[in-house]
Design a protein around this motif. Sequence first.
Motif, PDB file in Angstrom:
ATOM      1  N   VAL A  92     -38.105  26.941  -1.004  1.00 44.41           N
ATOM      2  CA  VAL A  92     -38.775  27.312  -2.260  1.00 44.41           C
ATOM      3  C   VAL A  92     -37.810  28.047  -3.183  1.00 44.41           C
ATOM      4  O   VAL A  92     -37.729  27.774  -4.390  1.00 44.41           O
ATOM      5  CB  VAL A  92     -40.027  28.167  -1.979  1.00 44.41           C
ATOM      6  CG1 VAL A  92     -40.647  28.644  -3.289  1.00 44.41           C
ATOM      7  CG2 VAL A  92     -41.027  27.382  -1.165  1.00 44.41           C
ATOM      8  N   SER A  93     -37.056  28.970  -2.625  1.00 49.55           N
ATOM      9  CA  SER A  93     -36.094  29.735  -3.444  1.00 49.55           C
ATOM     10  C   SER A  93     -35.036  28.813  -4.027  1.00 49.55           C
ATOM     11  O   SER A  93     -34.633  28.954  -5.187  1.00 49.55           O
ATOM     12  CB  SER A  93     -35.422  30.815  -2.584  1.00 49.55           C
ATOM     13  OG  SER A  93     -36.372  31.713  -2.072  1.00 49.55           O
ATOM     14  N   ILE A 133     -36.559  26.795  -6.922  1.00 53.40           N
ATOM     15  CA  ILE A 133     -36.725  27.637  -8.119  1.00 53.40           C
ATOM     16  C   ILE A 133     -35.378  27.870  -8.805  1.00 53.40           C
ATOM     17  O   ILE A 133     -35.256  27.748 -10.033  1.00 53.40           O
ATOM     18  CB  ILE A 133     -37.389  28.977  -7.746  1.00 53.40           C
ATOM     19  CG1 ILE A 133     -38.846  28.745  -7.302  1.00 53.40           C
ATOM     20  CG2 ILE A 133     -37.347  29.945  -8.929  1.00 53.40           C
ATOM     21  CD1 ILE A 133     -39.521  29.979  -6.744  1.00 53.40           C
ATOM     22  N   CYS A 134     -34.390  28.205  -7.994  1.00 52.63           N
ATOM     23  CA  CYS A 134     -33.055  28.446  -8.569  1.00 52.63           C
ATOM     24  C   CYS A 134     -32.500  27.184  -9.232  1.00 52.63           C
ATOM     25  O   CYS A 134     -31.913  27.246 -10.310  1.00 52.63           O
ATOM     26  CB  CYS A 134     -32.093  28.925  -7.474  1.00 52.63           C
ATOM     27  SG  CYS A 134     -32.437  30.588  -6.864  1.00 52.63           S
ATOM     28  N   THR A 137     -34.245  24.755 -10.526  1.00 49.74           N
ATOM     29  CA  THR A 137     -34.998  24.507 -11.760  1.00 49.74           C
ATOM     30  C   THR A 137     -34.460  25.353 -12.903  1.00 49.74           C
ATOM     31  O   THR A 137     -34.251  24.856 -14.024  1.00 49.74           O
ATOM     32  CB  THR A 137     -36.486  24.810 -11.543  1.00 49.74           C
ATOM     33  OG1 THR A 137     -36.978  24.009 -10.463  1.00 49.74           O
ATOM     34  CG2 THR A 137     -37.287  24.511 -12.803  1.00 49.74           C
TER      35      THR A 137
END
Length: 501
Positions: free
Chosen positions: A74-75, A78-79, A81
């Motif tokens: 997930v991290s 997000i990064c 994106t």
Amino acid sequence: MDSGGQIRIHQAGRLPDFLQSVKLKYVKLGYHYVISNLLTLCFVPLIIATSIEASQMNPDDLRQLWLHLQYNLVSIVICSTFLVCGLTVYIMTRPRPVYLVDYACFRAPDHLRAPFCNFMLHCRLTGDFDESSLEFQRKILERSGLGEDTYVPEAMHHVPPKISMAAAREEAELVMFGALDNLFASTNLNAKDIGILVVNCSLFNPTPSLSAMIVNKYKLRGNIRSFNLGGMGCSAGVIAVDLAKDLLQVHRNTYAVVVSTENITQNRYFGNNKSMLIPNCLFRVGGSAVLLSNKSGEKKRAKYKLVHVVRTHRGAVDKAFRCVFQEQDDTGKTGVSLSKDLMAIAGEALKSNITTLGPLVLPISEQLLFFSTLVGKKLFKKKVKPYIPDFKLAFDHFCIHAGGRAVIDELEKNLQLLPEHVEAARMTLHRFGNTSSSSIWYELAYIEAKRRMRKGNRVWQIAFGSGFKCNSAVWEALRNVKPSYKSAWEDCIDKYPVKLA
């Protein structure tokens, strides 16, 4: 002791000084190399250490690292994106590159040549100058750096001169259309594709404008963005490029044409004020047409990419504002007077300009040396000699406005340039005279005609103008540049450089 022994002793005495100068030279070169590559030199040990550490990791450690990355998916998403969004915003908002596709400099026909003897005979026959003024102009010509092959307009070849609006328009059309015809022939550009037109001429601004004359001649499209710059002096060529650059940031996928010239026909001075006679001796017929584009496809055939434009205006200072001033003398005759403080004011304008330009182009090693002398002078109140940055480390070629021999001499001294760096300026002044805002393009054409422009070379165009202004443009060569079609130097480049008295 015989003379041979004396010579050997003399040479032996000078040897330590020579070795010391060589040592200092290599110390400075080493300093510039270390500072310029400091980041790389710091990262090399870190990369080596990381590589050694990675090579010593066993398969279990690598497996654990992969599992850790999976648990933090997930991290990572997000990064990623944020990274993609940031890159998109950067690409959409960054300045569009401006390419110089090609340019052309006007070459006047031979019947407009003005050898010194013809120039002085014409001045005498007009009956407008007293003996003192004639002698003054003769001395200026001899010391000016001009040669015997410069050109004056048709009107100046008549006695009395044919000073009229029609004659001035004829000169403007001859120069502008001549340069544009060569530009269109060399680029195969359809005139309808031009989206932006910028024309600069300081002293001649008729109605309709010069830009309108070009639109009418070449039947340019009805929605063209056209601009006519007047009264901005010899540095207006860089101002016109700057305006075109700004417009190319707004209007996509188009071409901009910049035409730079000056008109002499109606601006010759026929009086006896010495400060107004100097322009008579220096200014000559000339002009240039430059094709710029923001189309990515033009990079393949473009000669240069515009890197920086820096403009400095000293008009808030009264002495600077009036140092190049068009006015009437005591008898009501109009001319352009040059102040005795002109060179000092030009020096101040140059200092302001390079203070802004320096951090943009100089290597960090030069910036540190400049900053250290500044700190020593300001904080410790020491009488430290100001450090002159070595612009030879930032530029491969210099196009200094050919305003006159004194202008070139002053910049050569202040910027600590070598004779080869000012060769283009001196030879342009000799061959074409002061052609005002277009002189920097004749100089660039000289460098190209000498086959000295290599891929990656940086060029500094610097010009001074009334107001008082100092403007700079920096270009980077995208390939080994060949001379333009029908170059102004085409049939005479082999004669240059000439030895000047």
